[in-house]
Write a protein that holds these residues in place. Structure first.
Motif, PDB file in Angstrom:
ATOM      1  N   SER A 223      58.879 -15.442  21.755  1.00 15.08           N
ATOM      2  CA  SER A 223      59.257 -14.618  20.602  1.00 15.08           C
ATOM      3  C   SER A 223      58.120 -13.652  20.280  1.00 15.08           C
ATOM      4  O   SER A 223      57.407 -13.792  19.299  1.00 15.08           O
ATOM      5  CB  SER A 223      59.580 -15.495  19.385  1.00 15.08           C
ATOM      6  OG  SER A 223      60.093 -14.714  18.337  1.00 15.08           O
ATOM      7  N   MET A 224      57.986 -12.646  21.143  1.00 15.33           N
ATOM      8  CA  MET A 224      56.886 -11.694  21.053  1.00 15.33           C
ATOM      9  C   MET A 224      57.422 -10.280  20.971  1.00 15.33           C
ATOM     10  O   MET A 224      58.449  -9.938  21.587  1.00 15.33           O
ATOM     11  CB  MET A 224      55.972 -11.797  22.280  1.00 15.33           C
ATOM     12  CG  MET A 224      55.314 -13.136  22.482  1.00 15.33           C
ATOM     13  SD  MET A 224      53.912 -12.991  23.641  1.00 15.33           S
ATOM     14  CE  MET A 224      52.701 -12.132  22.604  1.00 15.33           C
ATOM     15  N   ALA A 225      56.712  -9.423  20.257  1.00 18.53           N
ATOM     16  CA  ALA A 225      57.097  -8.018  20.188  1.00 18.53           C
ATOM     17  C   ALA A 225      57.186  -7.419  21.582  1.00 18.53           C
ATOM     18  O   ALA A 225      58.112  -6.663  21.895  1.00 18.53           O
ATOM     19  CB  ALA A 225      56.077  -7.254  19.339  1.00 18.53           C
ATOM     20  N   SER A 241      60.918 -18.756  20.700  1.00 20.43           N
ATOM     21  CA  SER A 241      59.911 -19.435  19.891  1.00 20.43           C
ATOM     22  C   SER A 241      58.578 -18.706  19.975  1.00 20.43           C
ATOM     23  O   SER A 241      58.151 -18.294  21.054  1.00 20.43           O
ATOM     24  CB  SER A 241      59.730 -20.877  20.377  1.00 20.43           C
ATOM     25  OG  SER A 241      58.640 -21.498  19.730  1.00 20.43           O
ATOM     26  N   GLU A 242      57.912 -18.566  18.823  1.00 21.30           N
ATOM     27  CA  GLU A 242      56.548 -18.031  18.826  1.00 21.30           C
ATOM     28  C   GLU A 242      55.581 -19.067  19.400  1.00 21.30           C
ATOM     29  O   GLU A 242      54.671 -18.730  20.155  1.00 21.30           O
ATOM     30  CB  GLU A 242      56.107 -17.691  17.401  1.00 21.30           C
ATOM     31  CG  GLU A 242      56.784 -16.486  16.791  1.00 21.30           C
ATOM     32  CD  GLU A 242      56.192 -16.151  15.432  1.00 21.30           C
ATOM     33  OE1 GLU A 242      55.231 -15.369  15.379  1.00 21.30           O
ATOM     34  OE2 GLU A 242      56.688 -16.695  14.413  1.00 21.30           O
ATOM     35  N   GLU A 243      55.751 -20.300  19.003  1.00 20.62           N
ATOM     36  CA  GLU A 243      54.872 -21.384  19.426  1.00 20.62           C
ATOM     37  C   GLU A 243      55.390 -21.976  20.746  1.00 20.62           C
ATOM     38  O   GLU A 243      56.501 -21.676  21.190  1.00 20.62           O
ATOM     39  CB  GLU A 243      54.825 -22.465  18.324  1.00 20.62           C
ATOM     40  CG  GLU A 243      53.962 -23.691  18.598  1.00 20.62           C
ATOM     41  CD  GLU A 243      52.502 -23.371  18.877  1.00 20.62           C
ATOM     42  OE1 GLU A 243      52.226 -22.812  19.955  1.00 20.62           O
ATOM     43  OE2 GLU A 243      51.644 -23.705  18.048  1.00 20.62           O
ATOM     44  N   THR A 244      54.559 -22.798  21.376  1.00 18.08           N
ATOM     45  CA  THR A 244      55.043 -23.558  22.518  1.00 18.08           C
ATOM     46  C   THR A 244      56.201 -24.454  22.071  1.00 18.08           C
ATOM     47  O   THR A 244      56.178 -24.993  20.962  1.00 18.08           O
ATOM     48  CB  THR A 244      53.922 -24.435  23.105  1.00 18.08           C
ATOM     49  OG1 THR A 244      53.329 -25.206  22.053  1.00 18.08           O
ATOM     50  CG2 THR A 244      52.858 -23.575  23.755  1.00 18.08           C
ATOM     51  N   GLU A 245      57.192 -24.613  22.920  1.00 15.80           N
ATOM     52  CA  GLU A 245      58.322 -25.484  22.597  1.00 15.80           C
ATOM     53  C   GLU A 245      58.024 -26.912  23.061  1.00 15.80           C
ATOM     54  O   GLU A 245      57.464 -27.105  24.137  1.00 15.80           O
ATOM     55  CB  GLU A 245      59.597 -25.023  23.310  1.00 15.80           C
ATOM     56  CG  GLU A 245      60.302 -23.870  22.669  1.00 15.80           C
ATOM     57  CD  GLU A 245      61.733 -23.722  23.202  1.00 15.80           C
ATOM     58  OE1 GLU A 245      62.117 -24.480  24.112  1.00 15.80           O
ATOM     59  OE2 GLU A 245      62.452 -22.859  22.690  1.00 15.80           O
ATOM     60  N   PRO A 246      58.449 -27.898  22.283  1.00 11.37           N
ATOM     61  CA  PRO A 246      58.450 -29.256  22.825  1.00 11.37           C
ATOM     62  C   PRO A 246      59.362 -29.306  24.048  1.00 11.37           C
ATOM     63  O   PRO A 246      60.275 -28.485  24.193  1.00 11.37           O
ATOM     64  CB  PRO A 246      59.037 -30.092  21.680  1.00 11.37           C
ATOM     65  CG  PRO A 246      58.793 -29.280  20.451  1.00 11.37           C
ATOM     66  CD  PRO A 246      58.904 -27.847  20.896  1.00 11.37           C
ATOM     67  N   GLY A 247      59.114 -30.253  24.935  1.00 14.33           N
ATOM     68  CA  GLY A 247      59.913 -30.346  26.149  1.00 14.33           C
ATOM     69  C   GLY A 247      61.385 -30.544  25.891  1.00 14.33           C
ATOM     70  O   GLY A 247      62.222 -30.190  26.720  1.00 14.33           O
ATOM     71  N   ALA A 284      59.543 -32.779  10.395  1.00 12.02           N
ATOM     72  CA  ALA A 284      58.767 -31.838   9.587  1.00 12.02           C
ATOM     73  C   ALA A 284      57.345 -31.640  10.104  1.00 12.02           C
ATOM     74  O   ALA A 284      56.701 -30.642   9.789  1.00 12.02           O
ATOM     75  CB  ALA A 284      58.722 -32.313   8.133  1.00 12.02           C
ATOM     76  N   THR A 285      56.848 -32.564  10.914  1.00 11.68           N
ATOM     77  CA  THR A 285      55.459 -32.504  11.373  1.00 11.68           C
ATOM     78  C   THR A 285      55.312 -32.021  12.816  1.00 11.68           C
ATOM     79  O   THR A 285      54.216 -32.033  13.360  1.00 11.68           O
ATOM     80  CB  THR A 285      54.824 -33.895  11.265  1.00 11.68           C
ATOM     81  OG1 THR A 285      55.604 -34.822  12.032  1.00 11.68           O
ATOM     82  CG2 THR A 285      54.764 -34.354   9.824  1.00 11.68           C
ATOM     83  N   GLU A 286      56.397 -31.575  13.445  1.00  7.70           N
ATOM     84  CA  GLU A 286      56.348 -31.342  14.892  1.00  7.70           C
ATOM     85  C   GLU A 286      55.883 -29.947  15.304  1.00  7.70           C
ATOM     86  O   GLU A 286      55.811 -29.641  16.494  1.00  7.70           O
ATOM     87  CB  GLU A 286      57.703 -31.665  15.517  1.00  7.70           C
ATOM     88  CG  GLU A 286      57.986 -33.161  15.491  1.00  7.70           C
ATOM     89  CD  GLU A 286      59.146 -33.560  16.380  1.00  7.70           C
ATOM     90  OE1 GLU A 286      58.928 -33.768  17.590  1.00  7.70           O
ATOM     91  OE2 GLU A 286      60.268 -33.676  15.864  1.00  7.70           O
ATOM     92  N   ASN A 287      55.560 -29.089  14.340  1.00  8.38           N
ATOM     93  CA  ASN A 287      54.972 -27.774  14.637  1.00  8.38           C
ATOM     94  C   ASN A 287      55.836 -26.961  15.611  1.00  8.38           C
ATOM     95  O   ASN A 287      55.434 -26.658  16.739  1.00  8.38           O
ATOM     96  CB  ASN A 287      53.548 -27.931  15.181  1.00  8.38           C
ATOM     97  CG  ASN A 287      52.624 -28.549  14.156  1.00  8.38           C
ATOM     98  OD1 ASN A 287      52.698 -28.229  12.969  1.00  8.38           O
ATOM     99  ND2 ASN A 287      51.749 -29.435  14.595  1.00  8.38           N
ATOM    100  N   VAL A 288      57.034 -26.630  15.159  1.00  9.24           N
ATOM    101  CA  VAL A 288      57.959 -25.853  15.970  1.00  9.24           C
ATOM    102  C   VAL A 288      58.329 -24.559  15.243  1.00  9.24           C
ATOM    103  O   VAL A 288      58.301 -24.489  14.009  1.00  9.24           O
ATOM    104  CB  VAL A 288      59.239 -26.640  16.299  1.00  9.24           C
ATOM    105  CG1 VAL A 288      58.924 -27.803  17.215  1.00  9.24           C
ATOM    106  CG2 VAL A 288      59.935 -27.131  15.028  1.00  9.24           C
ATOM    107  N   THR A 289      58.657 -23.542  16.005  1.00  7.63           N
ATOM    108  CA  THR A 289      59.103 -22.259  15.464  1.00  7.63           C
ATOM    109  C   THR A 289      60.329 -21.815  16.241  1.00  7.63           C
ATOM    110  O   THR A 289      60.530 -22.210  17.399  1.00  7.63           O
ATOM    111  CB  THR A 289      58.028 -21.177  15.596  1.00  7.63           C
ATOM    112  OG1 THR A 289      57.772 -20.940  16.996  1.00  7.63           O
ATOM    113  CG2 THR A 289      56.735 -21.578  14.908  1.00  7.63           C
TER     114      THR A 289
END
Length: 429
Positions: A223-225, A241-247, A284-289
Motif C-alpha cells: 500500500s504505497m504511493a 497493506s502498508e505494514e508487513t502482513e501476517p502469513g 487488537a495487538t497484532e499490528n496489521v494495516t
C-alpha cells in the motif's frame, strides 16, 4: 448446434496463488477458507496454484463448497514459473473468458516488498526455509524444506524478506540489483517486479478491453504511493497493506461470505469490505494495516507529493527547517522494522506541519493530505506499533537512496527522488 454462452455472474474472483516458496502451507489454509463459500450462481472463485517443490503441477481450480479440492480442478498446466508475466496474463484471460462477470477481483497472493525491486534470489533468501506455522492451527504440510529447517511462525513468513534484506546487500558488488516486487517462484528463481506488473496488467486490460475492477495485494508492504501510481491506469481500485502482513493474510472466508450475502456489491463496496473484514480477523495487538484506494485519484496525489518535494528541498539550506525535517523523519510511522525505509505519508505531513515553520511546506502538506483523502476509500489498523497508519506509505530512506527508485513511473516526472537525494546528501555532510 450452437455452444451455450457461459453464465455471466456479478463477480469473478481470480487468486494468483504463487505458493512455490515457504508460504506453501499458508496457501492451502487460504484455499480451505475460500471453499467455505466457493463458487455460486453470482460469484466465481478461481485459483491458479503452484505448490512448493520440484515437478509440482500448476493447477487451475474453480473452487466449490463441500467438494474435495481434486474435484475442483479444471486444468493442469504442468510446472510453471509464476514469476513470468505471461503466466499471469494467461490466467486472467482464461478466468475472465471462461467465467465472465460484471466485475473482476484479481488477487496477487505471495510475499511482497512494496516498490523495492531488488533481486532477493541473489541472496538465497527463501531456499530451504521450512513452511510457516499458522495461528489458525491448521496442519502444516512440509514441502521443499531443507532437512532440519526450523519452522517460521506464519505471522513472520511474509515479512521475512525484509528482515533478510541486509544480508543480501552486504555481500558483494556482484549481487547486482534487479527488479522485484511480488509473486516469488522458488523453482524458477523468478518473481514479478513492478515494471513487469504494469506491463502485464496493461496487456490484460487490452485483451479484456477493460480494466480489472480491483487489484488485490495479499502480500506485504504494497500500500504505497509508488505502487498504486504504477497501477493507476490498469485497475479501478487496489487494496493492500502498508505494514508487513501476517502469513495468514486475507480472511477469504469472511470476505466471500460478505460478498455472497450481497453479490451486487460495487467495486468500491467490495474494496471497503476487504479492508473491514481483514482488520476484523486480527486481534487488537497484532499490528496489521489495510487500505483501499481509487486509482484514478493517484495522479492528483502524485502532483501534490511533487509540490511537497519541491517545498522541502527548498528548505534544506535553512538549519532550523532541516532539523525539523530530520526530527519528523525520526518520529514518523515506519514499516517493516528494522528495515524502515517506508513511512506513512499522511503522518509525515502531520509532523511536518507541526515542526517546519516554512509556509510553503505547510501549504504543500495540506495539498497532499487533501489528495490522499480523496484517493483513500477505506483504511484502518490494529496494534500499537502501527497506530499512526493512515492508508498510504512512501519511500523515505534514512541512509541510502536505491538506484532502482528512478525506474518507477512515480519518479520519472516527479521530484520526490530529487528531494531524497538532496536530503540524504545533507545528512552525509
Amino acid at each position: 448446434m450452437a455452444t451455450k454462452a457461459p453464465t455471466k455472474r456479478n463477480w469473478t474472483i481470480m487468486v494468483y496463488l504463487a505458493g512455490d516458496n515457504n508460504l506453501d502451507s499458508a496457501g492451502m489454509v487460504d484455499i480451505k477458507e475460500m471453499k467455505t463459500v466457493g463458487t455460486t450462481d453470482q460469484i466465481a472463485v478461481l485459483v491458479q496454484l503452484d505448490r512448493a517443490g520440484a515437478n509440482m503441477q500448476t493447477v487451475r481450480y474453480c473452487l466449490k463448497k463441500g467438494t474435495s479440492l481434486a474435484k475442483d480442478a479444471v486444468q493442469s498446466l504442468g510446472e510453471t514459473n509464476m514469476g513470468d508475466p505471461k503466466v499471469l496474463e494467461d490466467f486472467v484471460t482464461w478466468g475472465a473468458t471462461t467465467y465472465p462477470a460484471d466485475h473482476y477481483l484479481l488477487v496477487l497472493w505471495n510475499h511482497g516488498a512494496g516498490w523495492d525491486d531488488a533481486n532477493l534470489y541473489e541472496g538465497d533468501v527463501f531456499s530451504g526455509a521450512a513452511p510457516p506455522v499458522s495461528r489458525k492451527a491448521e496442519p502444516v504440510v512440509t514441502r521443499g524444506a531443507a532437512p532440519g529447517a526450523k519452522a517460521i511462525p506464519l505471522a513472520q513468513a511474509r515479512a521475512g524478506i525484509r528482515r533478510t534484506r541486509r544480508a543480501l546487500f552486504s555481500t558483494t558488488v556482484q549481487a547486482a540489483v534487479k527488479e522485484r516486487g511480488i509473486a516469488f517462484d522458488d523453482q524458477a528463481q523468478d518473481f514479478l517486479d513492478n515494471i513487469e506488473l504494469k506491463k502485464v496488467m496493461t496487456a490484460i486490460k487490452k485483451k479484456l478491453t477493460r480494466k480489472i475492477d480491483i487489484l488485490g495485494m495479499d502480500a506485504c508492504l504494497m500500500s504505497m504511493a509508488e505502487v498504486f501510481y504504477q497501477m493507476r491506469d490498469v485497475a479501478d481500485y487496489s487494496v493492500g497493506s502498508e505494514e508487513t502482513e501476517p502469513g495468514d493474510g486475507w480472511p477469504y472466508d469472511r470476505i466471500l461470505k460478505a460478498l455472497a450475502a450481497k453479490p451486487a456489491m460495487t467495486p468500491e463496496e467490495l474494496s471497503k469490505t476487504i479492508v473491514t473484514q481483514y482488520l476484523a480477523s486480527y486481534k487488537a495487538t497484532e499490528n496489521v494495516t489495510q487500505s483501499a484506494v481509487k486509482l484514478a485519484r493517484l495522479k492528483p496525489l502524485a502532483t501534490a507529493i511533487d509540490g511537497l518535494a519541491k517545498a522541502l528541498k527548498g528548505t534544506l539550506a535553512d538549519a532550523a527547517s532541516r532539523t525539523a525535517l530530520i526530527n519528523a523523519r525520526a518520529q514518523v510511522q515506519e514499516y517493516s522494522r528494522p528495515y524502515d525505509d517506508y513511512c506513512d505519508l499522511i503522518d509525515l505531513c502531520d509532523l511536518l506541519v507541526k515542526g517546519v515553520a516554512n509556509p510553503a511546506v505547510k501549504t504543500a502538506c495540506a495539498a497532499v493530505k487533501d489528495a490522499a483523502a480523496a484517493a483513500i476509500v477505506a483504511t484502518g489498523y490494529k496494534g500499537p506499533a502501527v497506530d499512526n497508519s493512515r492508508g498510504i506509505s512512501i519511500y523515505f530512506p534514512k541512509r541510502k537512496l536505491s538506484p532502482l527508485y528512478k525506474t518507477l513511473d512515480f519518479t520519472k516526472k516527479r521530484a520526490w527522488d530529487e528531494f531524497l537525494k538532496a536530503y540524504l546528501a545533507g545528512l552525509g555532510r
